[in-house]
Scaffold this active site. Structure first.
Site, short mmCIF file in Angstrom:
data_model
loop_
_atom_site.label_atom_id
_atom_site.label_comp_id
_atom_site.label_asym_id
_atom_site.label_seq_id
_atom_site.Cartn_x
_atom_site.Cartn_y
_atom_site.Cartn_z
N ASP A 1 0.85 -1.20 0.00
CA ASP A 1 0.00 0.00 0.00
C ASP A 1 0.88 1.25 0.00
O ASP A 1 1.89 1.32 0.72
CB ASP A 1 -0.91 -0.02 1.23
CG ASP A 1 -1.92 1.11 1.22
OD1 ASP A 1 -2.19 1.64 0.12
OD2 ASP A 1 -2.42 1.47 2.29
N GLU B 1 2.23 2.87 3.13
CA GLU B 1 3.35 2.25 3.83
C GLU B 1 4.70 2.71 3.32
O GLU B 1 5.73 2.30 3.86
CB GLU B 1 3.25 0.72 3.72
CG GLU B 1 2.07 0.11 4.43
CD GLU B 1 2.13 0.34 5.94
OE1 GLU B 1 3.19 0.06 6.54
OE2 GLU B 1 1.13 0.82 6.51
N ASP C 1 -2.38 -3.71 4.34
CA ASP C 1 -1.15 -2.99 3.97
C ASP C 1 -0.31 -3.75 2.95
O ASP C 1 0.42 -3.13 2.18
CB ASP C 1 -0.31 -2.72 5.23
CG ASP C 1 -1.03 -1.83 6.21
OD1 ASP C 1 -1.71 -0.89 5.77
OD2 ASP C 1 -0.93 -2.08 7.44
N GLU D 1 -1.97 -6.92 7.65
CA GLU D 1 -2.19 -5.60 8.26
C GLU D 1 -1.04 -5.36 9.24
O GLU D 1 -0.85 -6.12 10.19
CB GLU D 1 -3.52 -5.57 9.00
CG GLU D 1 -3.82 -4.26 9.72
CD GLU D 1 -4.19 -3.12 8.78
OE1 GLU D 1 -4.01 -1.95 9.17
OE2 GLU D 1 -4.67 -3.40 7.66
N ARG D 2 -0.25 -4.31 9.00
CA ARG D 2 0.92 -4.02 9.83
C ARG D 2 0.55 -3.00 10.90
O ARG D 2 -0.09 -2.00 10.61
CB ARG D 2 2.04 -3.48 8.94
CG ARG D 2 3.29 -3.04 9.66
CD ARG D 2 4.25 -2.40 8.67
NE ARG D 2 5.38 -1.77 9.32
CZ ARG D 2 6.01 -0.72 8.84
NH1 ARG D 2 5.60 -0.17 7.71
NH2 ARG D 2 7.03 -0.20 9.48
#
Length: 605
Positions: A323, A326, A359, A390-391
């Site tokens: 993404d 990020e 992400d 997902e981070r």
């Protein structure tokens, strides 16, 4: 012959519960409540589900209060039983293993052998909540005939379709609405989608009757439909009746000198039963194998594969999608730059783009060659693999819990259509000790994400370890999808699919995935009305859905208020609407609040 009941659908190895005594006591409490017809059976069932998911041993009932659906009452009952257990067996008696000769109950018995189920339909079931304990005799002593839907009706078609689907090897054990309507339509005279002239009901309306009569079970969202134990018995009887009719028809054809027509492309899977339904056989013959390239796919030419939405082995690459949030902007720009640098150092092929949810994820991108005379190569097809990441840094996790994004993000990840969501948590040493929420709260939120919500949680220390994990995952997926034929499927037909250990080779396109995950999609008037109702304190999603069943727009509700004769009648208009599984009334207090919101001309006091 083994006496073990035959289970239908995919089998999974269930880990042993570290709290077997609590499991057994809660099962006994649930069964006792079910035999008496008390609604607390559902409370005990929810507590049982939470306890089975919890992987750590509990020393007393008070410790169980951290689990979902465990209130003061259940914890007190467990402590009382634990005291009694210690008095009988001694203070040093083990509580994390059962005494000899005792076996903890609580495993699901929904998928029983139909032959055994049919012979015991009059006996109370431990998991059915005593629903079949009601007497089946009338006052005159004559047995009341059980509910059987009329032939070629909607209920008849739905039961037959669910039964035939459950008999298919490796079936997922349930069907989604669109899938069920499509396959049941040939068995029904009425349409499942369009009402007849002069009527507002379709054949699908009969499904609510099947659910009320405990023949069909509806779970999850999007809805999944499956047969109950009683429904399995009734459906088996309907199927045997269909086979007898087919036998009679074929005998008549033979007597008349005719022969049954054999259609090419169908396969007899049983080789014993000559009366298999033609539609089911043809679908099974054409269904692609979920693992590895089949003979059919090996014989497909590249041009034909492209037309059918198939990616052949060796014709696609596995690419990591990142993404754009990020990589640029935000408060931690240096850390985001480090992530890109580490991925480049590790030799990972990645693509930065806008992801509407998550992400990181991986796509299978088609290999395309440029056309002669064209400036740009043709657009490559992309299929989204089932893994999405997902981070979360600890400070980001703290902020998302405070402003409510954390719950919303988990909800959207569950609904995105990718079956294996991953939470990548960067702990950053002791950074959690200096945030606005206690570290214990953050650790509990992470544990709940894994245990309660069912996400895979990977803990790392910093950006470098995050990049290393993404690198290893990319190489693992590249190896995993080697020599696999990938099929493009529609998200609508497949729903959110089964979460299994097998590799899924039936994937949705990236464009469809990303479009379906848009946060601010255009909403219908009905959806906006539902969101308005849910802003009222105490009005949950179930209650809003129940109101929408009667009044699907604000205009229809206001018109209904206008037809009421008095103020008291207007205030009580919604009070008798039933909601949820327990069919409770909405109540006069909420009904009055909704009336005041939409009918008060001045400001609300």
């Amino acid at each position: 012959m083994s006496s073990e009941p035959v289970r239908l659908g995919r089998k999974r190895a269930l880990p042993s519960c570290p709290n077997p005594l609590f499991l057994q006591w809660l099962t006994e409490l649930r069964d006792q409540a079910a035999e008496k017809g008390i609604k607390t059976q559902y409370v005990y069932q929810k507590a049982l589900s939470s306890l089975k998911k919890y992987p750590l041993p509990l020393n007393n009932g008070k410790e169980a209060k951290i689990l979902q659906n465990f209130g003061d009452g259940i914890c007190k009952i467990l402590d009382e039983r634990l005291e009694k257990y210690y008095r009988v067996n001694g203070p040093d008696a083990p509580i994390h293993s059962l005494p000899s000769g005792v076996q903890a109950s609580g495993h699901s018995t929904n998928n029983l052998d139909p032959s055994k189920t049919s012979s015991n339909t009059q006996e109370p079931s431990g998991t059915s909540g005593g629903a079949h304990k009601k007497t089946t005799r009338e006052k005159g002593g004559r047995k009341k005939r059980g509910y059987v839907p009329q032939k070629r009706s909607g209920g008849h078609a739905v039961l037959l379709t669910l039964y035939r689907h459950s008999q298919v090897p490796n079936s997922k054990g349930f069907m989604f609405k669109n899938e069920l309507q499509t396959e049941a339509q040939p068995l029904c005279d009425k349409s499942f989608t369009a009402p007849d002239l002069g009527s507002k009901y379709t054949a699908w309306a009969s499904v609510s009757t099947l659910i009320q009569r405990d023949l069909v079970l509806k779970t999850h969202n999007p809805a999944r439909y499956s047969l109950t134990e009683l429904g399995l018995v009734v459906a088996e009887q309907l199927e045997s009746g269909e086979r007898e009719e087919n036998n009679d028809q074929k005998e008549e054809e033979k007597r008349d000198g005719g022969e049954a027509v054999e259609y090419p492309g169908t396969v007899d899977l049983t080789q014993e039963d000559d009366h298999d339904d033609e539609g089911v056989s043809s679908r099974l013959a054409k269904r692609p194998s979920p693992v590895g390239p089949t003979e059919e796919s090996q014989a497909v030419e590249p041009g034909e594969a492209a037309a059918r939405g198939i990616l052949l082995p060796g014709c696609y690459d596995i690419i990591l999608c990142v993404d754009f949030i990020e990589t640029t902007g935000g408060s931690n720009t240096a850390g985001k730059t480090d992530l890109v640098t580490e991925l480049q150092k590790n030799g990972v092929t990645f693509d930065v783009r806008k992801l509407n949810v998550g992400d990181f994820l991986w796509v299978a991108r088609e290999q395309v060659a440029p056309d002669p005379g064209q400036l740009r190569p043709p657009k490559a097809r992309e299929l989204a693999l089932d893994y999405i990441v997902e981070r979360k840094r600890m400070d980001d996790l703290c902020g998302s819990i405070i402003d409510g994004r954390f719950r919303e993000q988990k909800f959207r990840l569950k609904r995105c259509g990718l079956h294996k969501p991953i939470y990548l948590v960067e702990e950053n040493g002791s950074a959690a000790a200096h945030l606005s929420l206690p570290e214990s709260t953050l650790q509990q939120a992470i544990a709940n994400t894994q245990v309660v919500d069912g996400f895979f949680v990977k803990r790392v220390q910093d950006v470098k370890e995050s990049a290393a994990y993404l690198t290893i995952m990319t190489r693992y997926l590249q190896k995993l999808y080697t020599n696999r034929t990938l099929h493009c499927r529609s998200r609508e037909l497949e729903g959110d699919g089964p979460r299994g250990a097998q590799v899924s080779c039936s994937l949705m396109s990236f464009a469809e995935f990303n479009h379906g995950a848009v946060k601010s999609k255009c909403q219908t008037v009905r959806e906006v009305f539902a969101r308005q109702l849910m802003q009222i304190s105490g009005l949950s999603g179930d209650k809003a859905a129940a109101i929408l069943e009667h009044y699907n727009t604000v205009n229809s509700l206001v018109r209904a208020y206008g037809q009421c004769a008095s103020e008291a009648e207007k205030e009580k208009l919604l009070s008798s609407i039933r909601y949820g599984k327990l069919k409770r009334n909405l109540g006069p207090a909420l009904s009055r609040t909704v009336y005041q919101l939409y009918c008060t001309k001045g400001p609300l006091s």
